[in-house]
Design a protein around this motif. Sequence first.
Motif: not given
Length: 601
Positions: A1-25
Amino acid sequence: MSDSPLDILNHVFGYDSFRASQRDIVNCVTGGQDALVIMPTGGGKSLCYQIPALARTGVGVVVSPLIALMEDQVSALKELGVNAGYLNSTLDYDTVWHTENAIRSGELDMVYIAPERLIQERTLALLHDAEIALFAIDEAHCVAQWGHDFRADYLKLDVLHNQFPKVPRIALTATADERTRAEIIERLRLENAQQFISGFDRPNIHYRIQQKNKPREQLLRFLKDEQQGNCGVIYCLSRAKVEDTATWLCQQGFNALPYHAGLPASVRQQNQSRFLREDNIIIVATIAFGMGIDKPDVRFVCHLDMPKSVEAYYQETGRAGRDGQPSTALLLYGLEDIVKLRQMTENSDGSEMFKRQEQHRLNAMLGLCEVTGCRRQVLLRYFGDEMPEPCGNCDNCDSPPDTWDATEAVRKALSCVYRSGQRFGASHVIAILRGSDNEKIRTCGHNHLSTYGIGKELSTDEWRSVFRQLIASGLLAVDTAGYGALQLTEQCRPILRNEQTIAMRRDKPVQTRATQRKPTQDIDEAQIPLWNALRRVRKELADEHGVPPYVIFHDATLKDMLEKFPLSEWEMLSVTGVGDRKMAQFGEAFLEVFREFEYDQ
């Protein structure tokens, strides 16, 4: 896949935003760097390697010791539209061949591999022939040689650093004190990894530790008064106790299943599968059960024997309440637990250094049991995490324990141990103190001791509490070579010389917690029929797809549906946990439920 991490979070896993330190990790690993992640159970560790695996080119290789759970983990990813597979000893030759070909050809997004298979020359050669996105080492505390979940094959995982130096690695665990973290870094060659240590607090878990006093009655009262119809895990120290407890619970009308390493693999798999896929199941188990269990709605974890360390206690209690809903961790412990664990440590095959470290860990666990203040503060402090104010969600915060001046009782106890020759266990010493007239006392001549009958003012249970606390505080030692005889230590001299006083906690009568919230307590009564209809559809879809219900949608997702009452595809996609693939697969079935209820209103 070439989508951004946020796109994958939204469209694959169905979540709007990362929690706590998830984004940095996620950004760290997606960018090609190594990471060590310490995050509490239920904090979203899996997304920290799943999203980078999908964002980077190649296959994400997940090293997991959980052979029994790989199928469910892969099934859950497939329901999200992720091309996932696994390699372990349960597969036949044809399946292994097809999976290996899929890895070489780049068809798989993610593959789970057991550590003992990963380190084989055949597997390493396969990985050299493939494009690897990352290596994720799950349950990384298994590398700690004297930890509570040690796996010997984890010691060889430095091969990933040696043979694949340019592939990013992420090691993850929920449980690691400072010493264990250092061992993970050393053994996995993660000296240059970024460390992400999240807070260890699980605020939704109510911690409760009680002295053992007719433990079966205590357990039955807890289950009937607070946990009717709930899923839970009950831990026992021995296999025999597991089976006896499971049988007894079934006789009491509960759906209880045993789980321990001595059962046939097919029985363990069947019982684990029932626990994951059915409601109202209680698993009675040794510590062989639980690591990696992703069931979100476990409402309680009960220990009928004391764990040997705070790490083990935290790891095991952390299996409750992964969905963030109120849950309970109940521990019943007694004098016999302390004696047994001290003996197990001293009689182990470990070095003297190992035995000292294990004694320190056991002492920390005893400290958590005997503390008179907030238990959560002590628990978090052990992992280097501070909580400035008492939590308000443990038994000591609910009802602070009383203390009493036990100096005179302690002198009597210590004197009796000394005068009886330091050759007997607590039960016999208590019988002397209380002036019991039995054959053993008469045979030994202990009815003529000056300490005979001087402790009648305390009950047997009260004396057991005194001796338990004396052992826990190091004023008495346990003879590990014999039958648990009590022996004086140097620390008791000031008390015997009247140079020091001692206060002890007064054990309280066991009470249930009538305020325990049910998972449906925050649902409006008028919505209960709709809630039940959503759960019914979820169960039907789960059975159809051969997966646990939570793989379709978590309870939190169903509750968000209740709040948003979606009637269109666009509205359903706004529900937390509903991604593109799940909308396409399951969305219409749930939308029909809402349309029916709208029509009926």
